[in-house]
Design an enzyme around this catalytic site. Sequence first.
Site, PDB file in Angstrom:
ATOM      1  CE  LYS A  39      -1.784  -7.000  -2.155  1.00  0.00           C
ATOM      2  NZ  LYS A  39      -2.155  -7.291  -0.784  1.00  0.00           N
ATOM      3  NE  ARG A  89       1.196  -5.157   4.478  1.00  0.00           N
ATOM      4  CZ  ARG A  89      -0.043  -5.427   4.104  1.00  0.00           C
ATOM      5  NH1 ARG A  89      -0.547  -6.607   4.272  1.00  0.00           N
ATOM      6  NH2 ARG A  89      -0.781  -4.501   3.529  1.00  0.00           N
ATOM      7  NE  ARG A 118      -9.447  -0.854  -2.054  1.00  0.00           N
ATOM      8  CZ  ARG A 118      -8.305  -1.519  -1.895  1.00  0.00           C
ATOM      9  NH1 ARG A 118      -7.995  -2.502  -2.706  1.00  0.00           N
ATOM     10  NH2 ARG A 118      -7.460  -1.169  -0.950  1.00  0.00           N
ATOM     11  NE  ARG A 161      -9.236  -1.447   3.218  1.00  0.00           N
ATOM     12  CZ  ARG A 161      -8.372  -2.339   2.738  1.00  0.00           C
ATOM     13  NH1 ARG A 161      -8.783  -3.265   1.891  1.00  0.00           N
ATOM     14  NH2 ARG A 161      -7.107  -2.312   3.095  1.00  0.00           N
ATOM     15  NE  ARG A 206      -3.112   0.238   3.123  1.00  0.00           N
ATOM     16  CZ  ARG A 206      -4.180   0.044   2.377  1.00  0.00           C
ATOM     17  NH1 ARG A 206      -4.970   1.036   2.043  1.00  0.00           N
ATOM     18  NH2 ARG A 206      -4.472  -1.163   1.953  1.00  0.00           N
TER      19      ARG A 206
END
Length: 222
Positions: free
Chosen positions: A22, A97, A131, A164, A175
């Site tokens: 995204k 969201r 990531r 992160r 999440r």
Amino acid sequence: MIKNRIKIYPKIIIMGPQGSGKGTQAELIAKKLSVPKIATGEIYRENIRRKTKLGAMAARIINKGNLMPNEITNGIMTKELKKPDAKKGYLVDGYPRNIEQAECLEKIAMPNFVIFLGARMPIIIQRISKRRECGNCKAIYHLINRPPKKSEICDKCGNELVQREDDKSAAIKRRLQIFQTQTKPLIARYKKMGIFHSYDGEKPILFVQKQIFRDLKKEELI
Ligand code: AMP
């Protein structure tokens, strides 16, 4: 005969589970269309970095993988979308969201194109857990698919790469769960509005991008 065509500005939502590509697509599309990209997650992370009052609250909530209150998020979005540069289109990433946020957006500036990027769970987990982000310039890497030249060091600015906090295992689970229960129901809403476009987020970035641009052209938004 001269045809009078009224220009419709692209008002784009990009949505999909974490790790569906995204952020990368959002960056590329906003640049090509010259519209502002408004990413709520980035706004919150920036506040955390600058150690603002909002940032202190955001750190507590975001690091656990929970959502910030609608009232605050809608307030930020309303302010951003009322800026002059958003009058000729926008791309929102990470927003809305849930239904309440979707209703707020529709009141400020009705969206006309929704990009949904899908990806299967094992791929998502693999992408997020590997990531890494530069602590300084925010460049994004993937330890296997897009590794830095020097281990854990940013190619662009030489700073250390970090994971992160909300990409760590417990927060990712939370999440993804919120995405399934609160965000996914928006799909039906946008299908009903006739503005929903779904893409395979597992395919190469440029391939997906071409498909998105083909559809934006079809809708005469570019
Ligand atoms: P993201 O980078 O979009 O995954 O966002 C990171 C985190 O910021 C999310 O897990 C939430 O805690 C918070 N956040 C971002 N966008 C929203 C939103 N629209 N509503 C509530 N919280 C948000």
